[in-house]
Design an enzyme around this catalytic site. Structure first.
Site, PDB file in Angstrom:
ATOM      1  N   HIS A  79       0.818  -1.214   0.000  1.00  0.00           N
ATOM      2  CA  HIS A  79       0.000   0.000   0.000  1.00  0.00           C
ATOM      3  C   HIS A  79       0.851   1.263   0.000  1.00  0.00           C
ATOM      4  O   HIS A  79       0.503   2.245  -0.647  1.00  0.00           O
ATOM      5  CB  HIS A  79      -0.942   0.007   1.203  1.00  0.00           C
ATOM      6  N   GLY A  80       1.920   1.246   0.737  1.00  0.00           N
ATOM      7  CA  GLY A  80       2.721   2.477   0.771  1.00  0.00           C
ATOM      8  C   GLY A  80       4.092   2.241   1.345  1.00  0.00           C
ATOM      9  O   GLY A  80       4.303   1.315   2.130  1.00  0.00           O
TER      10      GLY A  80
END
Lengths: 468, 347
Positions: A322-323
């Site tokens: 996701h990040g």
């Protein structure tokens, strides 16, 4: 190009119209051009990255299919390496360097790694995962390598789902793109219904919750615990509405072209456990991790400690996907930990939640939502310090300080969202509408249309998942 | 299939019309207050208004030690107590927005006799044209477009207006500074704002002990970026003022263009005579272009003394009460063209 923009609302009908007007054998070219145009509305030069990715995986798949033994593996590894390196370079390079620097400082080493000042190509994590899934499938012999470069390019580029999924398998999307589609009223009906509902969810629910969330998350310590708690709840619904809205519009847009893509959400906040939550939230990513990471690690056919380790690894990678930040890893790990604990406890007490709704299942649903909402704090906060500020602010004056006149509207939106979720518990919006008679349907359309046209948020909020 | 689609389309159209009526009678007014208050102010102002004063922050900013906080427009009203002067104000506004405000009067039974529009020299520069505030100004115009109210509200949510990112605007501004050629009648070594700015940034001011005077350099660079341009018919503000002038002419309304004071003396001491030359040249261009039977350009460019500017460390048109009073008096004097009989000597 954003789904919730005027340009998309002009672009889509033109593409749909042209799609059915031109001869089927040229449709792939139209989809290709439309998808490139759609993607180039963000950062035009980044299309070259996608072309590179397409060429690498296109040839890799053919070579995997043509060869035997270790050569096949070699081509697969080469393809996966290219994808991962690309992702690493654009998404994780700075993160890795920051960690290297921090690690060095532990030993008084002054490492000054270079910092890349580049924008992350939109949806890169989605394209790479979709493309990697394809080569793995070819390697496993479950899919034949696509020989038509145009069709393969469209599989990676298909504009309704290219920037934020769902992460499709070639078996479904690839073949659907090749099929000859006729303009069917049923598809138009379904598509338009889904687009209307998706826009409503995104623009009315998510975009009206966003300003309240941002206000609190920007300076949590300046607000009361009750306000912070509200922001935590609001964000849980904001991210759901944002991503669910996007996925529904994607589904509807593809449907207008006669193409079915998978449902990415199935009322996740009505889950009674974390494992059920992950079978209902971002389904395409969960199944990707299940099929290509979890099963590769041994799945559930391993010892309990190994299984625990595998689950934690899968969730940690999912967080990192996701990040590029430790907050995302913690978010993933916490989900993994809860998943493991749930499994231990259910085995220990021989407990399994029943499908039927009763007081216990309501309690379990509320418990699952509360846990998810609290863990979302790590997902939303820009740093650990900010996440800690949120939790610390929660303890200050947790029951008072709410400005009810400001909260009435967002709370109403959440109530609407919950009602919709309950209505759509086992079905999709377009199918739900099929079950009702015309007057009811048109009444619902009118209500949604009015809320969309008159109440949509007016600040610019990109889809949250575009950044991944 | 076509018949079925046509029926559904018609049904949808009727629903939209119905929803538009519901919206107009429910949320429209509160949305106007929220997103286009000035449009609403103009629509709601009485039709017996004699003069409209359109302005930006210069009209309503005052110094903390001012004995009166009266705006330029209210001070001007002191000279004409019998006239109904309505003031419409918004920060960072420019000709494009004023033009939009004027259009809100279309269809009125009775139009005002005169309109005073603030003409800020800096609003013609690249920094203001590509300002990050532009998106919110553009947003304020969406609600009053010539579509059904409900459609306008949706267009607002779709961000269907000039909504470039801050980065894009910054890029456009830098490009203009880099490429737009400066034309002088006097010999000068710099050809563009970028060159001039760089020249100044590289030691344009020294302290008495020979070091770079960074504060002065920074301010001088800012002055260059704010005033170094040559006006011509391609400037978007000129295009908008042309439209305004034409509209007023068509409606038979006298237009007063209130060219605001700039700190010329400070510009001279900080940057030099070349910048003052450009400022005066642009003032002359505006006067020449717009001064006519129907339009009066009120030249206040050099009216306010340097020490009456509130912001001494930045370029603004914010004046203390003395500055505001001088400009208001000048505007009032100009209005005598039409309202000589109503004029009283207020101060």
């Amino acid at each position: 190009m954003l789904f919730n923009s005027l340009s998309f609302l002009v672009f889509l009908p033109i593409v749909v119209l042209l799609y059915y007007l031109i001869a089927p054998k040229y449709r792939w070219l139209l989809i290709f051009i439309a998808s490139c145009y759609f993607y180039m509305a963000f950062v035009p030069e980044y299309i070259l990255i996608l072309f590179f990715l397409i060429l690498v995986d296109y040839f890799a798949a053919i070579l995997i299919e043509r060869n035997q033994g270790h050569k096949r593996k070699l081509f697969l590894i080469a393809s996966l390496t290219c994808n991962i390196l690309l992702l690493f370079f654009f998404k994780y390079f700075n993160f890795a360097n920051q960690n290297l620097e921090a690690f060095g400082s532990l030993f008084s080493l002054h490492i000054k790694p270079s910092h890349l000042n580049i924008i992350l190509p939109i949806g890169l994590s989605f394209h790479t995962f979709q493309s990697m899934g394809y080569t793995i499938e070819v390697y496993r012999g479950k899919q034949r390598a696509e020989k038509h470069l145009g069709y393969f390019a469209n599989y990676v580029l298909f504009f309704p789902q290219m920037v934020a999924g769902p992460i499709e398998r070639f078996q479904t999307l690839g073949n659907a793109l090749k099929a000859e589609h006729r303009p069917l009223l049923e598809n138009f009906k379904s598509g338009l219904r889904l687009i209307l509902f998706g826009l409503f969810i995104k623009m009315v629910i998510a975009d009206n919750l966003a300003p309240h969330v941002n206000l609190i998350y920007d300076a949590p310590l300046q607000h009361s615990g009750a306000e912070v708690l509200m922001a935590i709840i609001f964000f849980s619904f904001q991210i759901y509405a944002d991503f669910f809205g996007y996925s529904t519009i994607a589904l509807g847009s593809a449907k207008l072209l006669g193409i079915d893509i998978m449902d990415n959400f199935k009322t996740p906040y009505l889950s009674k456990s974390i494992s059920e939550f992950w079978s209902r939230w971002h389904i395409s990513l969960s199944t990707w991790f299940r099929d290509y990471v979890y099963i590769t690690l041994g799945g559930n056919k391993v010892s309990l400690p190994k299984w625990t380790f595998n689950i934690l690894v899968v969730f940690a990678i999912s967080g990192l996907w996701h990040g590029a930040s430790w907050t995302f890893v913690v978010w993933g790990l916490l989900h993994g930990l809860l998943r493991v604990m749930e499994s231990y406890f259910s085995k220990l007490f021989n407990f399994k939640a029943k499908d039927k709704w009763n007081i216990i299942s309501v309690f379990l649903t509320l418990k699952t939502f509360a846990l998810c909402a609290l863990i979302w704090v790590f997902f939303r906060a820009e740093s650990f310090a900010k996440a800690m500020d949120i939790f610390s602010a929660l303890t200050h004056n947790p029951f008072f300080g709410l400005k009810w006149h400001e909260l009435a509207f967002p709370l109403l939106l959440i109530l609407i969202m919950i009602i919709w979720d309950m209505a759509l518990y086992t079905k999709r919006f377009d199918h739900f509408m099929d079950e009702h008679k015309a007057p009811v349907r048109w009444l619902i359309y009118s209500g949604l249309l009015f809320l969309l046209l008159a109440m949509a948020g007016t600040q610019k909020f990109n889809f949250i998942y575009f950044q991944f | 299939m076509i018949k079925s689609i046509a029926i559904k389309f018609l049904l949808l159209l009727s629903i939209f019309c119905g929803l538009n009526i519901i919206y107009t009678h429910t949320f429209y007014q509160s949305d106007l207050v929220k997103y286009a208050k000035e449009d609403l102010d103009i629509k709601q102002s009485q039709e017996n208004t004699d003069v409209y004063y359109f302005g930006e922050s210069s009209n309503i900013t005052y110094a903390p030690d001012d004995s009166t906080q009266a705006s330029i427009s209210s001070l001007c009203n002191l000279f004409y107590p019998q006239l109904k002067i309505v003031n419409i104000n918004k920060y960072a506004t420019h000709a494009g927005i004023y033009r939009h405000w004027l259009k809100q009067m279309d269809g009125r039974k009775k139009l005002p006799k005169a309109i005073v529009i603030t003409m800020n020299l800096r609003s013609f520069d690249a920094a203001w044209i590509h300002s990050k505030l532009e998106s919110s100004l553009q947003q304020s115009m969406v609600m009053s477009q010539a579509y059904p109210h409900l459609m306008n509200r949706f267009l607002l949510a779709l961000q269907a207006f000039d909504n470039k990112t801050v980065e894009q605007r910054e890029k456009d501004m830098q490009k203009q500074w880099k490429t737009e050629q400066l034309i002088f009648d006097i010999p000068f070594k710099y050809k563009t704002v970028r060159e001039w700015d760089d020249g100044m940034a590289n030691g344009g001011h020294l302290t008495p002990d020979g070091k770079w005077d960074m504060k002065k350099i920074e301010l001088a660079c800012h002055y260059i970026k704010a005033y170094a341009f040559n006006l011509n018919e391609n400037n978007p503000r000129i295009i908008d003022f042309d439209d305004i002038s034409l509209w007023c002419k068509k409606q038979g309304i006298h237009l007063y263009l209130n060219l605001l004071s700039e700190n010329i003396a400070y510009a001279d001491s900080l940057v030099g005579k070349e910048l003052v030359f450009l400022m005066r040249q642009n003032r002359d261009y505006l006067k020449q272009r717009y001064q006519s039977e129907n339009t009066t350009v009120i030249d206040n460019l050099e009216l306010v003394n340097g020490h009456d500017f509130i912001d001494q460390n930045w370029t603004t048109e914010h004046y203390n009460e003395r500055g505001r009073m001088r400009i208001a008096k000048n505007v009032a004097e100009a209005l005598k063209i039409q309202f000589n009989k109503a004029y009283i000597k207020a101060y």
